[in-house]
Write an enzyme that holds these catalytic residues in place. Structure first.
Site, mmCIF file in Angstrom:
data_model
loop_
_atom_site.group_PDB
_atom_site.id
_atom_site.type_symbol
_atom_site.label_atom_id
_atom_site.label_comp_id
_atom_site.label_asym_id
_atom_site.label_seq_id
_atom_site.Cartn_x
_atom_site.Cartn_y
_atom_site.Cartn_z
ATOM 1 N N GLY A 74 -38.993 -0.199 40.948
ATOM 2 C CA GLY A 74 -39.229 -0.147 39.495
ATOM 3 C C GLY A 74 -37.994 0.177 38.684
ATOM 4 N N HIS A 75 -36.812 -0.049 39.263
ATOM 5 C CA HIS A 75 -35.539 0.366 38.656
ATOM 6 C C HIS A 75 -35.321 -0.274 37.275
ATOM 7 C CE1 HIS A 75 -30.990 1.051 39.706
ATOM 8 N NE2 HIS A 75 -31.356 1.686 38.603
ATOM 9 N N ASN A 117 -26.857 12.029 30.610
ATOM 10 C CA ASN A 117 -25.824 13.050 30.451
ATOM 11 C C ASN A 117 -24.972 13.140 31.717
ATOM 12 O OD1 ASN A 117 -26.791 15.712 28.274
ATOM 13 N ND2 ASN A 117 -27.685 13.687 28.274
ATOM 14 N N TYR A 137 -41.441 9.774 36.201
ATOM 15 C CA TYR A 137 -40.661 10.702 35.371
ATOM 16 C C TYR A 137 -40.778 10.343 33.886
ATOM 17 C CZ TYR A 137 -36.569 12.362 32.800
ATOM 18 O OH TYR A 137 -35.747 12.896 31.828
ATOM 19 N N LYS A 143 -42.526 12.358 30.703
ATOM 20 C CA LYS A 143 -41.805 12.773 29.482
ATOM 21 C C LYS A 143 -42.467 12.149 28.251
ATOM 22 C CE LYS A 143 -38.436 14.869 29.122
ATOM 23 N NZ LYS A 143 -38.192 16.338 28.985
ATOM 24 N N ASP A 173 -32.678 -1.201 46.575
ATOM 25 C CA ASP A 173 -32.868 -0.767 45.191
ATOM 26 C C ASP A 173 -33.972 0.281 45.075
ATOM 27 O OD1 ASP A 173 -32.316 -0.703 42.525
ATOM 28 O OD2 ASP A 173 -32.847 -2.790 42.114
ATOM 29 N N ARG A 174 -33.902 1.048 44.001
ATOM 30 C CA ARG A 174 -34.972 1.988 43.631
ATOM 31 C C ARG A 174 -36.186 1.178 43.178
ATOM 32 N NH1 ARG A 174 -33.311 5.562 38.516
ATOM 33 N NH2 ARG A 174 -32.489 7.029 40.051
ATOM 34 N N THR A 200 -36.007 11.980 26.513
ATOM 35 C CA THR A 200 -35.079 11.033 27.130
ATOM 36 C C THR A 200 -35.231 9.634 26.518
ATOM 37 O OG1 THR A 200 -34.684 9.840 29.208
ATOM 38 C CG2 THR A 200 -36.841 10.808 28.963
ATOM 39 N N ASP A 201 -34.185 8.830 26.654
ATOM 40 C CA ASP A 201 -34.294 7.429 26.218
ATOM 41 C C ASP A 201 -35.179 6.620 27.172
ATOM 42 O OD1 ASP A 201 -32.572 7.285 28.410
ATOM 43 O OD2 ASP A 201 -30.973 6.203 27.370
ATOM 44 N N GLU A 202 -35.458 7.189 28.364
ATOM 45 C CA GLU A 202 -36.200 6.410 29.370
ATOM 46 C C GLU A 202 -37.641 6.142 28.942
ATOM 47 O OE1 GLU A 202 -35.395 7.453 33.453
ATOM 48 O OE2 GLU A 202 -33.456 8.292 32.915
ATOM 49 N N THR A 232 -45.271 20.123 35.436
ATOM 50 C CA THR A 232 -44.304 20.760 34.513
ATOM 51 C C THR A 232 -44.158 19.970 33.216
ATOM 52 O OG1 THR A 232 -43.042 22.019 36.115
ATOM 53 C CG2 THR A 232 -41.833 21.225 34.190
HETATM 54 P P1 NAD Z 1 -32.317 19.834 35.409
HETATM 55 O O1 NAD Z 1 -33.251 19.266 36.423
HETATM 56 O O2 NAD Z 1 -30.879 20.014 35.748
HETATM 57 O O3 NAD Z 1 -32.856 21.261 34.926
HETATM 58 C C1 NAD Z 1 -34.191 21.522 34.655
HETATM 59 C C2 NAD Z 1 -34.369 23.024 34.574
HETATM 60 O O4 NAD Z 1 -35.737 23.304 34.279
HETATM 61 C C3 NAD Z 1 -34.053 23.748 35.888
HETATM 62 O O5 NAD Z 1 -33.263 24.887 35.632
HETATM 63 C C4 NAD Z 1 -35.418 24.133 36.421
HETATM 64 O O6 NAD Z 1 -35.393 25.323 37.210
HETATM 65 C C5 NAD Z 1 -36.203 24.324 35.142
HETATM 66 N N1 NAD Z 1 -37.643 24.145 35.309
HETATM 67 C C6 NAD Z 1 -38.272 23.153 35.992
HETATM 68 N N2 NAD Z 1 -39.606 23.338 35.936
HETATM 69 C C7 NAD Z 1 -39.820 24.450 35.192
HETATM 70 C C8 NAD Z 1 -40.976 25.131 34.759
HETATM 71 N N3 NAD Z 1 -42.201 24.708 35.098
HETATM 72 N N4 NAD Z 1 -40.843 26.231 33.990
HETATM 73 C C9 NAD Z 1 -39.602 26.688 33.647
HETATM 74 N N5 NAD Z 1 -38.471 26.086 34.048
HETATM 75 C C10 NAD Z 1 -38.576 24.969 34.795
HETATM 76 O O7 NAD Z 1 -32.489 18.904 34.139
HETATM 77 P P2 NAD Z 1 -31.424 18.524 33.013
HETATM 78 O O8 NAD Z 1 -30.677 17.337 33.457
HETATM 79 O O9 NAD Z 1 -30.703 19.740 32.580
HETATM 80 O O10 NAD Z 1 -32.424 18.038 31.861
HETATM 81 C C11 NAD Z 1 -32.890 18.940 30.861
HETATM 82 C C12 NAD Z 1 -33.848 18.200 29.951
HETATM 83 O O11 NAD Z 1 -33.203 17.070 29.379
HETATM 84 C C13 NAD Z 1 -35.083 17.645 30.685
HETATM 85 O O12 NAD Z 1 -36.191 17.828 29.856
HETATM 86 C C14 NAD Z 1 -34.777 16.182 30.866
HETATM 87 O O13 NAD Z 1 -35.960 15.405 30.888
HETATM 88 C C15 NAD Z 1 -33.946 15.889 29.631
HETATM 89 N N6 NAD Z 1 -32.991 14.787 29.803
HETATM 90 C C16 NAD Z 1 -32.013 14.828 30.753
HETATM 91 C C17 NAD Z 1 -31.110 13.787 30.865
HETATM 92 C C18 NAD Z 1 -29.994 13.790 31.872
HETATM 93 O O14 NAD Z 1 -29.223 12.826 31.926
HETATM 94 N N7 NAD Z 1 -29.823 14.844 32.680
HETATM 95 C C19 NAD Z 1 -31.202 12.671 30.028
HETATM 96 C C20 NAD Z 1 -32.238 12.643 29.080
HETATM 97 C C21 NAD Z 1 -33.098 13.713 28.961
HETATM 98 P P1 TYD Z 2 -29.604 8.715 37.782
HETATM 99 O O1 TYD Z 2 -28.380 9.567 37.689
HETATM 100 O O2 TYD Z 2 -30.617 9.046 38.823
HETATM 101 O O3 TYD Z 2 -30.243 8.655 36.323
HETATM 102 P P2 TYD Z 2 -31.453 7.731 35.751
HETATM 103 O O4 TYD Z 2 -32.145 7.075 36.879
HETATM 104 O O5 TYD Z 2 -32.315 8.763 35.083
HETATM 105 O O6 TYD Z 2 -30.804 6.772 34.813
HETATM 106 O O7 TYD Z 2 -29.146 7.211 38.037
HETATM 107 C C1 TYD Z 2 -28.283 6.545 37.138
HETATM 108 C C2 TYD Z 2 -28.164 5.115 37.609
HETATM 109 O O8 TYD Z 2 -27.493 5.102 38.878
HETATM 110 C C3 TYD Z 2 -29.506 4.449 37.838
HETATM 111 O O9 TYD Z 2 -29.404 3.065 37.457
HETATM 112 C C4 TYD Z 2 -29.719 4.548 39.334
HETATM 113 C C5 TYD Z 2 -28.302 4.498 39.897
HETATM 114 N N1 TYD Z 2 -28.081 5.259 41.143
HETATM 115 C C6 TYD Z 2 -27.464 4.629 42.242
HETATM 116 O O10 TYD Z 2 -27.111 3.442 42.181
HETATM 117 N N2 TYD Z 2 -27.265 5.377 43.369
HETATM 118 C C7 TYD Z 2 -27.657 6.664 43.480
HETATM 119 O O11 TYD Z 2 -27.456 7.274 44.562
HETATM 120 C C8 TYD Z 2 -28.260 7.297 42.342
HETATM 121 C C9 TYD Z 2 -28.676 8.741 42.410
HETATM 122 C C10 TYD Z 2 -28.441 6.559 41.200
#
Ligand code: NAD
Ligand code: TYD
Length: 352
Positions: free
Chosen positions: A289-290, A188, A158, A162, A286-287, A132-134, A98
């Site tokens: 590669g965290h 977010n 991930y 991206k 821990d995850r 993303t900032d990641e 995707t």
């Molecule tokens: P999410 O996982 O909640 O939603 C993703 C949506 O995309 C879902 O509705 C899913 O059904 C749809 N989707 C997945 N694969 C698809 C495909 N092949 N075709 C069409 N639709 C598809 O994600 P989110 O948290 O809403 O994130 C949205 C965007 O923002 C992503 O690109 C993510 O990388 C980016 N982002 C999110 C965060 C965060 O904190 N959530 C932070 C930085 C960037």
């Molecule tokens: P997450 O919401 O998965 O976002 P990202 O990994 O994209 O930053 O995780 C946010 C932080 O919280 C991250 O440092 C991992 C940690 N975390 C936990 O400690 N426990 C959990 O169950 C989850 C899902 C995340």
């Protein structure tokens, strides 16, 4: 109209709902409805003729061609992605399908459509890619925050997927002149977030009296951005962003995970039937590669457009906790069998 992808997910659905509340311009919404996408997120739009929903994949070129020819959108806002780091560790293939191949297919179908437009339409067209900032990798405690000029150093499947998509977007601008914009936001949180991510997972577990699984020492730091503030920033970038540019969007709220979890416990303690939620905190393995720390320098979007987050972490979190308390039906609907399977898989292995 604008063409939103992934608009049934967390940020996409918030964006579509806010867009239609504030901008009277129709939305074509393409979403595959994976485990993370949920039409219930869009239920207020059920009878709204300004919202056209299509279930489908951004990797389906024929479908994209049909939709672009039929609806002739003036802009694309690409949210569609696999978005959860832990899932990318267990199963990276879908992230490549995707986030990399899907974004490529979308870009290429849009380029073909865009190149046939009249000059004025071509110039006004925008492809906004939500990243993303990641992609910038991990910071040490005293490192300066990520700027738009920070080099890419993605560490998880991930973030690598991206980053690959960002490079394709950049190349489509540089090579073909496609009018692209790319945003890099921090973590977010807010209404409609699937309870696999930190904040909603902790709320859901706390309410169920289950352990609150904090990875490692809980001192990993994230910057937290309220989703409504992110959506406002995206509307500004779409309206005013300079083509080919990237914009960092942050909440100005760096917090260690353990502090986030303890704050959630305190806020919940005020709302729900009182209990000692803090005693549920459990440190787990821990995850892999965290990343230790993310931080955003949002000077560019602030100085160019005057954008600032309206919510502090405390005000945004209070709104978020209230939303989850008020939406137990939504939670019941999304915590299905697939969700339980994911929790068993991820946290069985994580238990210390
Ligand atoms: P999410 O996982 O909640 O939603 C993703 C949506 O995309 C879902 O509705 C899913 O059904 C749809 N989707 C997945 N694969 C698809 C495909 N092949 N075709 C069409 N639709 C598809 O994600 P989110 O948290 O809403 O994130 C949205 C965007 O923002 C992503 O690109 C993510 O990388 C980016 N982002 C999110 C965060 C965060 O904190 N959530 C932070 C930085 C960037
Ligand atoms: P997450 O919401 O998965 O976002 P990202 O990994 O994209 O930053 O995780 C946010 C932080 O919280 C991250 O440092 C991992 C940690 N975390 C936990 O400690 N426990 C959990 O169950 C989850 C899902 C995340």
């Amino acid at each position: 109209m604008i063409f939103v992808t992934g608009g049934a997910g967390f940020i996409g659905a918030n964006f579509v709902l806010d867009w239609l509340a504030q901008v009277d311009e129709p939305v074509l919404n393409l979403d595959k409805l994976t485990y993370a996408g949920n039409l219930g997120n869009l239920s207020p739009l059920r009878n709204d003729p300004r919202h056209v929903f299509v279930r489908g994949d951004i990797g389906d070129r024929k479908l994209l061609q049909r939709l672009l020819a039929l609806h002739r959108p003036r802009a694309i806002v690409n949210f569609a992605a696999e978005s959860h780091v832990d899932r990318s560790i267990h199963g990276p293939a879908e992230f490549i399908d995707t986030n990399v191949v899907g974004t490529f297919t979308l870009l290429d179908a849009v380029r073909a459509h865009w190149s046939e437009l009249a000059l004025a339409e071509r110039e006004a067209f925008r492809f906004l890619h939500v990243s993303t900032d990641e992609v910038y990798g991990s910071l040490a405690p005293d490192d300066p925050a990520f700027k738009e000029s920070t080099g890419y150093a993605p560490n998880s499947p991930y973030s690598a997927s991206k980053a690959a998509s960002d490079h394709l977007v950049r190349a489509y601008h540089h090579t073909y002149g496609l009018p692209t914009l790319t945003t890099h936001c921090s973590n977010n949180y807010g209404p409609l977030q699937f309870p696999e991510k930190l904040i909603p997972l902790m709320i859901v577990n706390a309410l169920a009296g289950k352990p609150l699984p904090v990875y490692g020492d809980g001192r990993n730091v994230r910057d937290w951005l309220y989703v409504g503030d992110h959506c406002a920033a995206l509307r500004m970038v779409l309206a005013k962003g300079r083509v080919g540019q990237t914009y960092n969007i942050g909440g100005n709220a760096e917090r260690a995970n353990i502090d986030v979890v303890q704050t959630i416990c305190r806020v919940l303690g005020k709302h729900a039937a009182a209990r000692d939620y803090g005693s549920l905190v459990t440190f787990v393995q821990d995850r892999p590669g965290h990343d230790r720390r993310y931080a955003i320098d949002a000077t560019k979007i602030r100085t160019e457009f005057g954008w600032l987050p309206a919510e502090t972490f405390e005000s945004g979190l209070a709104r978020t906790v209230k939303w989850y308390l008020d939406h137990s039906e939504w939670l019941r609907a999304v915590t299905s069998k697939e969700y339980q399977n994911w929790i068993s898989l991820n946290y069985a292995e994580a238990e210390a």
